[in-house]
Design a protein around this motif. Structure first.
Motif, PDB file in Angstrom:
ATOM      1  N   ASP A   1       0.808  -1.288   0.048  1.00 22.69           N
ATOM      2  CA  ASP A   1      -0.295  -0.067   0.115  1.00 22.69           C
ATOM      3  C   ASP A   1       0.942   1.305   0.079  1.00 22.69           C
ATOM      4  N   ALA A   2       1.972   1.354   0.353  1.00 19.31           N
ATOM      5  CA  ALA A   2       2.895   2.323   0.686  1.00 19.31           C
ATOM      6  C   ALA A   2       3.802   2.406  -0.882  1.00 19.31           C
ATOM      7  N   GLY A   3       3.640   1.425  -1.731  1.00 20.87           N
ATOM      8  CA  GLY A   3       4.615   1.500  -2.853  1.00 20.87           C
ATOM      9  C   GLY A   3       5.747   0.589  -2.556  1.00 20.87           C
ATOM     10  N   VAL A   4       5.965  -0.170  -1.748  1.00 25.76           N
ATOM     11  CA  VAL A   4       7.316  -0.758  -1.907  1.00 25.76           C
ATOM     12  C   VAL A   4       6.756  -2.065  -2.657  1.00 25.76           C
ATOM     13  N   GLN A   5       7.586  -2.486  -3.556  1.00 29.26           N
ATOM     14  CA  GLN A   5       7.672  -3.762  -4.393  1.00 29.26           C
ATOM     15  C   GLN A   5       7.930  -5.124  -3.458  1.00 29.26           C
ATOM     16  N   ILE A   6       7.365  -6.239  -4.025  1.00 28.43           N
ATOM     17  CA  ILE A   6       7.667  -7.443  -3.211  1.00 28.43           C
ATOM     18  C   ILE A   6       7.980  -8.519  -4.308  1.00 28.43           C
ATOM     19  N   ALA A   7       9.024  -8.972  -3.805  1.00 31.37           N
ATOM     20  CA  ALA A   7       9.660 -10.356  -4.754  1.00 31.37           C
ATOM     21  C   ALA A   7       9.469 -11.542  -3.854  1.00 31.37           C
ATOM     22  N   LEU A   8       9.140 -12.632  -4.587  1.00 32.01           N
ATOM     23  CA  LEU A   8       9.045 -13.981  -3.907  1.00 32.01           C
ATOM     24  C   LEU A   8      10.533 -14.637  -4.514  1.00 32.01           C
ATOM     25  N   ASP A   9      11.351 -14.445  -3.317  1.00 33.58           N
ATOM     26  CA  ASP A   9      12.831 -15.159  -3.668  1.00 33.58           C
ATOM     27  C   ASP A   9      12.939 -16.568  -3.601  1.00 33.58           C
ATOM     28  N   ASP A  10      13.771 -17.158  -4.685  1.00 31.39           N
ATOM     29  CA  ASP A  10      14.006 -18.647  -4.509  1.00 31.39           C
ATOM     30  C   ASP A  10      12.675 -19.446  -4.962  1.00 31.39           C
ATOM     31  N   PHE A  11      12.029 -18.839  -5.770  1.00 32.17           N
ATOM     32  CA  PHE A  11      10.831 -19.420  -6.433  1.00 32.17           C
ATOM     33  C   PHE A  11      11.166 -20.942  -6.742  1.00 32.17           C
ATOM     34  N   GLY A  12      10.237 -21.905  -6.464  1.00 33.31           N
ATOM     35  CA  GLY A  12      10.064 -23.260  -6.709  1.00 33.31           C
ATOM     36  C   GLY A  12      10.994 -23.986  -5.629  1.00 33.31           C
ATOM     37  N   THR A  13      11.656 -23.523  -4.571  1.00 32.12           N
ATOM     38  CA  THR A  13      12.381 -24.382  -3.931  1.00 32.12           C
ATOM     39  C   THR A  13      11.683 -24.656  -2.328  1.00 32.12           C
ATOM     40  N   GLY A  14      10.387 -23.744  -2.150  1.00 30.35           N
ATOM     41  CA  GLY A  14       9.625 -23.908  -0.756  1.00 30.35           C
ATOM     42  C   GLY A  14       8.693 -24.652  -1.031  1.00 30.35           C
ATOM     43  N   TYR A  15       7.817 -24.691   0.055  1.00 32.44           N
ATOM     44  CA  TYR A  15       6.866 -25.719   0.537  1.00 32.44           C
ATOM     45  C   TYR A  15       5.698 -25.784  -0.520  1.00 32.44           C
ATOM     46  N   SER A  16       5.244 -24.405  -0.891  1.00 33.85           N
ATOM     47  CA  SER A  16       4.147 -24.472  -1.715  1.00 33.85           C
ATOM     48  C   SER A  16       4.124 -23.086  -2.309  1.00 33.85           C
ATOM     49  N   SER A  17       4.761 -23.157  -3.512  1.00 27.59           N
ATOM     50  CA  SER A  17       4.947 -22.052  -4.370  1.00 27.59           C
ATOM     51  C   SER A  17       3.591 -21.304  -4.869  1.00 27.59           C
ATOM     52  N   LEU A  18       2.816 -22.207  -5.658  1.00 28.28           N
ATOM     53  CA  LEU A  18       1.666 -21.730  -6.074  1.00 28.28           C
ATOM     54  C   LEU A  18       0.777 -21.134  -5.188  1.00 28.28           C
ATOM     55  N   ALA A  19       0.597 -21.929  -4.096  1.00 26.79           N
ATOM     56  CA  ALA A  19      -0.217 -21.452  -2.960  1.00 26.79           C
ATOM     57  C   ALA A  19       0.053 -20.028  -2.392  1.00 26.79           C
ATOM     58  N   GLN A  20       1.590 -19.663  -2.163  1.00 24.18           N
ATOM     59  CA  GLN A  20       1.999 -18.402  -1.887  1.00 24.18           C
ATOM     60  C   GLN A  20       1.747 -17.384  -2.758  1.00 24.18           C
ATOM     61  N   LEU A  21       1.646 -17.657  -4.176  1.00 24.66           N
ATOM     62  CA  LEU A  21       1.188 -16.666  -5.474  1.00 24.66           C
ATOM     63  C   LEU A  21      -0.401 -16.561  -5.232  1.00 24.66           C
ATOM     64  N   ALA A  22      -1.102 -17.494  -4.922  1.00 18.58           N
ATOM     65  CA  ALA A  22      -2.359 -17.289  -4.678  1.00 18.58           C
ATOM     66  C   ALA A  22      -3.062 -16.471  -3.487  1.00 18.58           C
TER      67      ALA A  22
END
Length: 366
Positions: free
Chosen positions: A254-275
Motif C-alpha cells: 500500500d505504501a508503494g514498496v515492491q515485493i519479490a518472492l525469492d528462490d521461487f520453486g524451492t519452498g513448500y507451496s510456491s503456487l499457494a503463496q502466489l494465490a
C-alpha cells in the motif's frame, strides 16, 4: 509428549528441562543400547498426534552422553547432552548425536563470534555490497540487490549465512537489518531514479508485526521513496505466521514498496503463496538455471514459471546466470530480469555508479 517419553524411560527419571526440552536419565545402558534408546525416543515423539480430527506432527532431536555418577554433578552431563542435541538439530530433523569434545570447541567459537558480531554491529563494520539486476530486453541495469558482507578485524571474511544466523538466534537481526537498510538507502540515492534497491528480509523478521513500520522509518530518515525499494522474501518466511505475513506485505504494498518472492520453486507451496499474497516479481532459483539447458524437465519447469509470471502480470528474475548460453536461452523464453556472475559479482557502493556508466557505454557502442 511427556507421557510418551515416560513410556520409554523410567517416569521417575524424566524431567522437563524448560520450554520444549526434556532430560531423561537412563541407567544401565551399554553404548550400543544408548543409540537404540535415542532412536526409540525419536520414534515415540514423532508419531502423529490427533487433535480435533487433525493429525499434528512433531519433530525431535536427541543428544546424549554418559554420566559419571558420583564423580560429577548431573548438570555437567546434561550440559554435554544439550550440546549434542543442538548439533543433532543442526543436521536436520529427527536426528540423534552422542557428545563429542569437538562440540565444546564449536560452542566456544560460536560464543566468540557472537561477541565479535555484537561489536561489529555497534561499529557498523558490516556493509552492504551490491549485485546488479539487468533488464534482459534492454541490457540496462534496473536495480541492485544488497548483500551483507563482513570482514572481521583479523581480515577474515565471515560467511553471511553464519553471522546472519547468529543475529537471528540472538535477536540482533533487527538492529543489523535497520543499519544495513539505512546504508543501502543512502547508497541508492546516488543511482538513477529508475534503479531499484532490492533488500532481503529473513524468515525471523516476518514474525515481527512492526517490520513494515521499521522499514518506513528507515526510508523516511534517508529520503528514499518507497517505490524504489523492493523487498525480497523467501517462501519459507511466509509459513511461520501467514496472517502476520499478509498484514506486513499489504502495508508495504500500500505504501508503494515492491515485493519479490525469492528462490521461487524451492519452498513448500510456491503456487499457494502466489494465490494468497500479492507479489510484483518472482525470482527463479539458480538451481533451475544451472541445469536448464541439459535437463529437459528443468527447462519445462522454467517455461511454466515464466508462463505463470506472464499470466499473473508478475515480472520474473532468473538468478545465477553465469554463461552466455544460459542468457540466450532465457531471452528466448521471455525472462524479464537477470542476475548472476555473467553480469557482475557483488561490489561495494563506490563501484556501482561506474558499473552502470560502463555498461551504458558498452550498450551505446553496440
Amino acid at each position: 509428549m511427556a507421557k510418551r517419553i515416560c513410556a520409554i524411560g523410567n517416569a521417575d527419571c524424566v524431567y522437563r528441562f524448560g520450554g520444549d526440552e526434556f532430560v531423561v536419565v537412563a541407567l544401565g545402558l551399554s553404548p550400543r543400547h544408548e543409540e537404540r534408546f535415542a532412536r526409540l525416543l525419536i520414534q515415540a515423539v514423532t508419531r502423529p498426534i490427533h487433535i480435533n480430527g487433525f493429525a499434528v506432527e512433531v519433530g525431535a532431536s536427541v543428544g546424549y552422553d554418559r554420566w559419571e555418577q558420583g564423580r560429577e554433578p548431573l548438570e555437567d552431563a546434561a550440559h554435554r547432552a544439550d550440546l549434542a542435541m543442538y548439533e543433532a538439530k543442526s543436521r536436520g530433523p529427527n536426528q540423534h548425536m552422542a557428545f563429542e569434545a569437538s562440540m565444546q570447541d564449536k560452542v566456544a567459537k560460536r560464543a566468540t563470534l557472537e561477541s565479535k558480531l555484537r561489536i561489529a554491529i555497534q561499529k557498523k563494520a558490516i556493509r552492504p555490497f551490491y549485485q546488479p539486476l539487468v533488464d534482459l530486453k534492454s541490457g540496462t541495469v534496473c536495480g541492485f540487490e544488497a548483500l551483507a558482507r563482513w570482514t572481521d578485524e583479523e581480515g577474515v571474511a565471515i560467511p553471511p549465512p553464519v553471522f546472519i544466523g547468529i543475529a537471528e538466534e540472538t535477536g540482533m537481526i533487527t538492529e543489523l537489518f535497520e543499519d544495513l537498510l539505512a546504508q543501502a538507502c543512502q547508497d541508492a540515492l546516488a543511482w538513477d531514479d529508475h534503479v531499484m534497491l532490492s533488500f532481503n528480509v529473513s524468515p525471523v523478521q516476518m514474525e515481527d508485526k512492526l517490520l513494515a513500520s521499521r522499514i518506513f522509518k528507515v526510508l523516511s530518515a534517508n529520503g528514499l521513496p518507497p517505490r524504489r525499494l523492493e523487498i525480497e522474501i523467501t517462501e519459507n518466511a511466509l509459513i511461520q505466521d501467514p496472517a502476520v505475513a499478509a498484514i506486513i506485505l499489504d502495508e508495504l504494498h500500500d505504501a508503494g514498496v515492491q515485493i519479490a518472492l525469492d528462490d521461487f520453486g524451492t519452498g513448500y507451496s510456491s503456487l499457494a503463496q502466489l494465490a494468497r499474497y500479492r507479489f510484483d516479481k518472482i525470482k527463479i532459483d539458480k538451481s533451475f538455471i544451472a541445469t536448464c539447458r541439459d535437463d529437459e524437465r528443468q527447462e519445462k519447469i522454467i517455461r511454466a514459471m515464466l508462463g505463470l509470471g506472464r499470466s499473473l502480470n508478475i515480472l520474473t528474475t532468473a538468478e545465477g546466470i553465469e554463461e552466455h548460453r544460459q542468457l540466450g536461452h532465457l531471452l528466448q523464453l521471455g525472462c524479464d530480469v537477470g542476475q548472476g556472475y555473467l553480469f557482475g559479482k557483488a561490489m561495494p557502493a563506490e563501484e556501482t555508479r561506474s558499473f552502470i556508466f560502463n555498461r551504458d557505454e558498452v550498450l551505446a557502442g553496440g
